[in-house]
Design a protein around this motif. Structure first.
Motif, short mmCIF file in Angstrom:
data_model
loop_
_atom_site.label_atom_id
_atom_site.label_comp_id
_atom_site.label_asym_id
_atom_site.label_seq_id
_atom_site.Cartn_x
_atom_site.Cartn_y
_atom_site.Cartn_z
N THR A 153 0.84 -1.19 0.00
CA THR A 153 0.00 0.00 0.00
C THR A 153 0.87 1.25 0.00
O THR A 153 1.79 1.37 0.83
N TRP A 415 -16.91 -1.71 -4.70
CA TRP A 415 -16.81 -0.63 -3.72
C TRP A 415 -16.83 -1.20 -2.30
O TRP A 415 -17.59 -2.11 -1.99
N TYR A 454 -12.91 2.61 -0.66
CA TYR A 454 -12.02 2.41 -1.81
C TYR A 454 -12.78 1.68 -2.92
O TYR A 454 -13.78 1.01 -2.69
N HIS A 455 -12.25 1.84 -4.13
CA HIS A 455 -12.78 1.17 -5.32
C HIS A 455 -11.72 0.21 -5.83
O HIS A 455 -10.54 0.57 -5.95
N SER A 456 -12.13 -1.03 -6.14
CA SER A 456 -11.20 -2.08 -6.58
C SER A 456 -11.26 -2.26 -8.09
O SER A 456 -12.34 -2.33 -8.67
N ASP A 465 -6.63 -1.23 -5.42
CA ASP A 465 -7.58 -0.46 -4.64
C ASP A 465 -7.19 1.01 -4.64
O ASP A 465 -6.03 1.34 -4.37
N LEU A 466 -8.13 1.88 -4.91
CA LEU A 466 -7.92 3.33 -4.88
C LEU A 466 -8.87 3.91 -3.86
O LEU A 466 -10.09 3.78 -4.01
N GLY A 467 -8.33 4.52 -2.79
CA GLY A 467 -9.22 4.95 -1.72
C GLY A 467 -8.68 6.08 -0.89
O GLY A 467 -7.59 6.64 -1.13
N THR A 494 -3.21 3.86 -2.38
CA THR A 494 -3.30 2.93 -3.50
C THR A 494 -2.74 1.61 -3.02
O THR A 494 -1.61 1.56 -2.52
N ARG A 495 -3.53 0.56 -3.13
CA ARG A 495 -3.12 -0.74 -2.59
C ARG A 495 -3.22 -1.81 -3.69
O ARG A 495 -4.23 -1.93 -4.37
#
Length: 500
Positions: A153, A415, A454-456, A465-467, A494-495
């Protein structure tokens, strides 16, 4: 707990409840079958999941793998195609509600501590609800079943107020496990590591966080320490003693003793949030302990266990393996009365946990409940409510302090929304009494509320993942001159994580 923290808890639960009632396309019929499998769907000799079901008799244990060190997670929406060659007959589907069976070959996996679904296992020897979901890549080599899980992450962190700070850093974890039958029992090996030491000894900014040291001389305050490079190197052996009854032995260097709830990094309700709880050192800070031996009994949905372990927290040298002392102890009782519920109560004695206060011992008591609710395909809601108390003796910190935590996460498709509310008594925010600060040594009750999501984006066997998240605080008037009257903190992250 203050009225404000109760309001914060309500704020956490209300959005998730709304999603549970109003999600489009939710398959309630499927969820009901998972929660309470019908008699026709189960083999006749198999007991219900909430009574500790086994997918094979104790005399013929299935080789498999416990995902205890795995962060409790969900299957990725893009990986839901059935795998050819999957032996559905070897699984008790009713004992694993909420799991996406269609996209995962279980490879004969079972619980590490006894004859129950491996979905019940969390960090160390801790349990979670049987219906908890997961992410991982699983395989099989000869008699060994294997699993791999991990993430990295990248975080942009800004902590507000006069005592805040900003930093860009990375957290990471890679875990591998292997399991096979040995005689009538089951052997599970686990290794987990992290590159967190690369962020530096002082860790990352986190308002109100306390615990451990950066250089062996200075306490970390308003900062979260990095995890050690070696987080777990452990072996577990379980042996059936009779129908629904088994005994187990867990050895770790490092490992996790039987104390507190499943660690925040290993339960779905907590792992979505990239920041550590400020209640960490009241609930689950022993999840990296250099020297642990745990023995226990499992009967259906009941587990009784005790540990001897090293009470001293990891030092500032994050790349090494420290000498085990085995000078502390703990006991824990856990019960999973249904597939969706897990409760624990534990108590332990920690000998000299802090290197800067070697004269102080701590008695820690904890109780928690984790509730998980499958909501349909790629939809899940989990919440954990926990309380911890530290009762030190032998030094200048001679007062009991309490911590309360409620975290919750709900996933609907790609989500995920999450939140965490905490109320903690802090007595280390202003150093030690001898340092001369008029606020030093005093106990201040502080509260924190974090909300995020976050959105995957699926990318084969991994997901991106962006969150982000935002945090607000409720602080006593006496410390507002130091922290500000209304500080605000946020993280963007960002993960990249393995999904399988």
């Amino acid at each position: 707990m203050s009225i404000k923290i109760l309001l914060a808890a309500t704020a956490l639960c209300a959005p998730a409840a709304a999603f549970a009632q109003a999600m489009p396309g939710m398959d309630r019929g499927r969820h009901q079958r998972h929660a309470e499998p019908s008699a026709q769907a189960k083999p006749a000799p198999t007991p219900p999941a909430h009574q500790g079901s086994q997918s094979a008799p104790p005399t013929d244990p299935q080789p498999g793998l416990n995902h205890g060190a795995v962060h409790s997670t969900l299957r990725d929406p893009a990986r839901d195609d059935a795998m050819p060659g999957m032996d559905s007959g070897a699984m008790d589907h009713g004992s694993m509600p909420g799991m996406n069976h269609a996209g995962m070959d279980m490879k004969g996996m079972k619980g590490a501590l006894g004859g129950y679904s491996m979905m019940r296992d969390a960090s160390g020897t801790a349990w979670q609800p049987d219906s908890s979901p997961m992410w991982a890549i699983m395989g099989k080599t000869g008699d060994w079943s294997t699993m791999i899980h991990g993430f990295v992450t990248l975080i942009q962190d800004h902590q507000g107020g006069p005592r805040g700070d900003s930093k860009t850093f990375s957290t990471s974890m890679l875990m591998g496990m292997a399991q096979r039958p040995v005689g009538r029992g089951t052997l599970t090996l686990r290794a987990m590591g992290s590159l967190d030491p690369l962020m530096g000894k002082s860790g990352y900014p986190l308002l109100l966080a306390t615990g451990e040291t950066a250089d062996g001389r200075t306490e970390l305050v308003d900062r979260q320490h990095p995890h050690d490079a070696f987080m777990e190197l452990a072996a577990t052996y379980s042996h059936p003693l009779g129908q629904d009854l088994s005994a187990f032995l867990y050895l770790g260097l490092p490992g996790e003793p039987a104390l507190g709830p499943a660690t925040y990094m290993h339960r779905f309700s907590g792992m979505a949030n990239p920041e550590a709880p400020i209640s960490h050192h009241w609930l689950d800070s022993t999840h990296v302990t250099f020297g642990v031996a745990t023995a226990g009994l499992v009967y259906k949905g009941l587990k009784l266990e005790g540990s001897i372990f090293t009470g001293r927290e990891p030092d500032e040298r994050r790349w090494d393996i420290e000498r085990p002392r085995m000078d502390s102890w703990s006991v824990r009782a856990t019960v999973n009365p249904t597939t969706n519920l897990s409760l624990q109560v534990s108590h332990g004695f920690l000998n000299s946990p802090e290197g800067l206060h070697p004269e102080e011992d701590v008695r820690r008591t904890s109780a928690s409940v984790t509730w998980n609710l499958p909501l349909g395909e790629d939809r899940n809601w989990q919440s954990t409510l926990a309380w911890g108390r530290n009762d030190p003796s032998g030094g200048e910190h001679g007062h009991k302090t309490d911590a309360f935590l409620l975290d919750s996460a709900v996933q609907f498709g790609r989500w995920t929304l999450f939140g965490r509310a905490e109320n903690v008594d802090k007595d280390e925010l202003f150093g030690d009494i001898h340092e001369g600060d008029p606020l030093a040594g005093k106990v201040f009750n502080v509260s924190k509320l974090s909300l995020g999501g976050y959105h995957s984006v699926p990318l084969g066997k991994v997901a991106l993942d962006l969150g982000g998240l935002v945090s607000k605080y409720d602080l006593p008037r006496d410390i507002q001159s130091r922290y500000g009257s209304d500080p605000t903190s946020f993280m963007l992250f960002t993960r990249l994580r393995i999904t399988g």
